[in-house]
Design a protein around this motif. Sequence first.
Motif, PDB file in Angstrom:
ATOM      1  N   SER A  10       0.845  -1.208   0.000  1.00 39.60           N
ATOM      2  CA  SER A  10       0.000   0.000   0.000  1.00 39.60           C
ATOM      3  C   SER A  10       0.876   1.252   0.000  1.00 39.60           C
ATOM      4  CB  SER A  10      -0.880   0.002   1.259  1.00 39.60           C
ATOM      5  OG  SER A  10      -0.068   0.298   2.384  1.00 39.60           O
ATOM      6  N   ALA A  11       0.207   2.390   0.183  1.00 39.14           N
ATOM      7  CA  ALA A  11       0.914   3.666   0.248  1.00 39.14           C
ATOM      8  C   ALA A  11       1.830   3.760   1.473  1.00 39.14           C
ATOM      9  CB  ALA A  11      -0.095   4.812   0.250  1.00 39.14           C
ATOM     10  N   LEU A  33      -6.765  -5.426   5.394  1.00 39.40           N
ATOM     11  CA  LEU A  33      -7.842  -4.810   4.603  1.00 39.40           C
ATOM     12  C   LEU A  33      -8.910  -5.855   4.266  1.00 39.40           C
ATOM     13  CD1 LEU A  33      -5.838  -2.510   2.112  1.00 39.40           C
ATOM     14  CD2 LEU A  33      -6.600  -2.026   4.437  1.00 39.40           C
ATOM     15  N   HIS A  38      -9.363  -1.801   8.664  1.00 39.53           N
ATOM     16  CA  HIS A  38      -9.204  -0.355   8.477  1.00 39.53           C
ATOM     17  C   HIS A  38     -10.522   0.396   8.659  1.00 39.53           C
ATOM     18  CE1 HIS A  38     -10.449  -2.121   4.742  1.00 39.53           C
ATOM     19  NE2 HIS A  38     -10.527  -0.972   4.105  1.00 39.53           N
ATOM     20  N   ARG A  51      -8.015   4.578   6.073  1.00 35.69           N
ATOM     21  CA  ARG A  51      -7.026   4.233   5.039  1.00 35.69           C
ATOM     22  C   ARG A  51      -5.669   3.982   5.689  1.00 35.69           C
ATOM     23  NH1 ARG A  51      -8.636   6.393  -0.063  1.00 35.69           N
ATOM     24  NH2 ARG A  51     -10.887   6.107  -0.164  1.00 35.69           N
ATOM     25  N   VAL A  52      -4.799   3.333   4.962  1.00 35.96           N
ATOM     26  CA  VAL A  52      -3.409   3.202   5.394  1.00 35.96           C
ATOM     27  C   VAL A  52      -2.556   4.035   4.440  1.00 35.96           C
ATOM     28  CG1 VAL A  52      -3.467   0.976   6.568  1.00 35.96           C
ATOM     29  CG2 VAL A  52      -3.276   1.010   4.086  1.00 35.96           C
ATOM     30  N   PRO A  53      -1.456   4.592   4.934  1.00 38.76           N
ATOM     31  CA  PRO A  53      -0.831   4.395   6.240  1.00 38.76           C
ATOM     32  C   PRO A  53      -1.305   5.395   7.293  1.00 38.76           C
ATOM     33  CG  PRO A  53       0.607   5.730   4.880  1.00 38.76           C
ATOM     34  CD  PRO A  53      -0.609   5.439   4.053  1.00 38.76           C
ATOM     35  N   GLU A  64      -2.208  10.591   5.905  1.00 34.18           N
ATOM     36  CA  GLU A  64      -1.866  11.128   4.580  1.00 34.18           C
ATOM     37  C   GLU A  64      -0.373  10.884   4.313  1.00 34.18           C
ATOM     38  OE1 GLU A  64      -3.527  12.022   1.934  1.00 34.18           O
ATOM     39  OE2 GLU A  64      -5.447  11.787   2.942  1.00 34.18           O
ATOM     40  N   THR A  65      -0.144  10.042   3.321  1.00 33.22           N
ATOM     41  CA  THR A  65       1.214   9.578   3.018  1.00 33.22           C
ATOM     42  C   THR A  65       2.215  10.720   2.803  1.00 33.22           C
ATOM     43  OG1 THR A  65       0.113   7.767   1.892  1.00 33.22           O
ATOM     44  CG2 THR A  65       2.480   7.977   1.538  1.00 33.22           C
ATOM     45  N   THR A 100       0.775  12.691  -4.931  1.00 33.22           N
ATOM     46  CA  THR A 100      -0.273  12.244  -4.008  1.00 33.22           C
ATOM     47  C   THR A 100      -1.656  12.696  -4.461  1.00 33.22           C
ATOM     48  OG1 THR A 100      -0.867  11.992  -1.695  1.00 33.22           O
ATOM     49  CG2 THR A 100      -0.142  14.162  -2.313  1.00 33.22           C
ATOM     50  N   GLN A 104      -1.818   9.468  -7.442  1.00 35.22           N
ATOM     51  CA  GLN A 104      -2.349   8.478  -6.487  1.00 35.22           C
ATOM     52  C   GLN A 104      -3.881   8.395  -6.582  1.00 35.22           C
ATOM     53  OE1 GLN A 104      -0.500   9.130  -2.721  1.00 35.22           O
ATOM     54  NE2 GLN A 104      -1.616   7.526  -1.689  1.00 35.22           N
ATOM     55  N   LEU A 108      -6.170   5.151  -7.518  1.00 32.29           N
ATOM     56  CA  LEU A 108      -7.290   4.640  -6.713  1.00 32.29           C
ATOM     57  C   LEU A 108      -8.519   4.415  -7.594  1.00 32.29           C
ATOM     58  CD1 LEU A 108      -6.883   6.650  -3.376  1.00 32.29           C
ATOM     59  CD2 LEU A 108      -6.729   4.176  -3.629  1.00 32.29           C
ATOM     60  N   HIS A 112      -9.949   0.790  -8.070  1.00 35.28           N
ATOM     61  CA  HIS A 112     -11.225   0.615  -7.347  1.00 35.28           C
ATOM     62  C   HIS A 112     -12.365   1.420  -7.966  1.00 35.28           C
ATOM     63  CE1 HIS A 112      -8.793  -1.178  -4.139  1.00 35.28           C
ATOM     64  NE2 HIS A 112      -8.050  -0.094  -4.119  1.00 35.28           N
ATOM     65  N   TRP A 115     -15.590   1.737  -6.011  1.00 38.26           N
ATOM     66  CA  TRP A 115     -15.799   2.625  -4.867  1.00 38.26           C
ATOM     67  C   TRP A 115     -16.728   3.785  -5.245  1.00 38.26           C
ATOM     68  CZ3 TRP A 115     -10.326   3.503  -2.207  1.00 38.26           C
ATOM     69  CH2 TRP A 115      -9.935   2.291  -1.610  1.00 38.26           C
TER      70      TRP A 115
HETATM   71  N1  LIG Z   1      -4.484   9.950   0.330  1.00 37.09           N
HETATM   72  C1  LIG Z   1      -4.333   8.826   1.195  1.00 37.09           C
HETATM   73  C2  LIG Z   1      -4.790   7.580   0.454  1.00 37.09           C
HETATM   74  C3  LIG Z   1      -4.500   6.334   1.227  1.00 37.09           C
HETATM   75  C4  LIG Z   1      -5.156   5.116   0.600  1.00 37.09           C
HETATM   76  O1  LIG Z   1      -6.107   5.208  -0.180  1.00 37.09           O
HETATM   77  N2  LIG Z   1      -4.633   3.943   0.968  1.00 37.09           N
HETATM   78  C5  LIG Z   1      -5.191   2.727   0.448  1.00 37.09           C
HETATM   79  C6  LIG Z   1      -4.095   1.700   0.237  1.00 37.09           C
HETATM   80  S1  LIG Z   1      -2.880   2.280  -0.905  1.00 37.09           S
HETATM   81  C7  LIG Z   1      -6.193   2.158   1.422  1.00 37.09           C
HETATM   82  O2  LIG Z   1      -6.115   2.436   2.597  1.00 37.09           O
HETATM   83  N3  LIG Z   1      -7.134   1.373   0.944  1.00 37.09           N
HETATM   84  C8  LIG Z   1      -8.140   0.825   1.774  1.00 37.09           C
HETATM   85  C9  LIG Z   1      -9.013  -0.112   1.032  1.00 37.09           C
HETATM   86  O3  LIG Z   1      -8.549  -0.697   0.034  1.00 37.09           O
HETATM   87  O4  LIG Z   1     -10.162  -0.274   1.447  1.00 37.09           O
HETATM   88  C10 LIG Z   1      -2.883   8.701   1.618  1.00 37.09           C
HETATM   89  O5  LIG Z   1      -2.005   8.954   0.797  1.00 37.09           O
HETATM   90  O6  LIG Z   1      -2.620   8.352   2.774  1.00 37.09           O
END
Ligand SMILES: N[C@@H](CCC(=O)N[C@@H](CS)C(=O)NCC(=O)O)C(=O)O
Length: 214
Positions: A10-11, A33, A38, A51-53, A64-65, A100, A104, A108, A112, A115
């Motif tokens: 992941s991020a 996940l 999460h 979300r992670v991280p 926020e990464t 980002t 990014q 997403l 996804h 979503w």
């Molecule tokens: N803008 C956020 C985006 C974080 C994000 O979307 N992380 C993804 C993994 S890369 C996540 O948590 N996904 C949760 C899921 O798949 O339900 C950041 O950079 O921290």
Amino acid sequence: MYKLFFSPGSAAMAPQALLEEIGAAYELVKVDLATKQHQAAEYKRLNPNGRVPTLVDGDFVLFETAAICQYLIEKHPQAKLAPADLQARGRMLQWLTFMTNTIQVAFLDWFHPDWKFSDAARQADLKQAAEAELYRAFQVLEDSLPGGDTMLEGGFSAADIYLTMMMRWSRFLPRPMWDWPKLKRIAAATYPRPAFQRMLQKQGIAWADNWPQA
Ligand SMILES: N[C@@H](CCC(=O)N[C@@H](CS)C(=O)NCC(=O)O)C(=O)O
């Protein structure tokens, strides 16, 4: 001691690789996940977006990464993860922000589309638009970067780690990011770094298996 909440691939890859570059002590906490950890209330108290991280530094919690990367850069100046020169630093922030909030986000949507839409045709449209946006953004980088092993003329920075994280995500695209020669060169110089390799190993993941060696 830091705590980094992560999910493999992941991020969280970028902040963890920076922690490894710094040589900081940290605990890696896996967020599953698949079982929706999460989305659990306990985790959402740390990161309301679910979300992670997420980085925890004592009583301080940060999500926020790009913000986590910036925090680590500032907290550990001796690690030289950013240039000292103000304008070069501005350039690094420009690329971190672009990665980002433009690249990014398109990733997403591409990974996804469900979503945003339940309808299959609308998902397909979104995926197609996201792919076009990714290629447009890769071309912006390609046209703008100086060329060389790093995004900044001054040498290695956190932005190289961020780009290399995205390079790994791009392995699923019909045109991975390595089709853009300047981007490929940066990732080629960054993913073999011992810190990046330790991050991959600790997350239990490999570098892209379809990475073109030549
Ligand atoms: N803008 C956020 C985006 C974080 C994000 O979307 N992380 C993804 C993994 S890369 C996540 O948590 N996904 C949760 C899921 O798949 O339900 C950041 O950079 O921290």
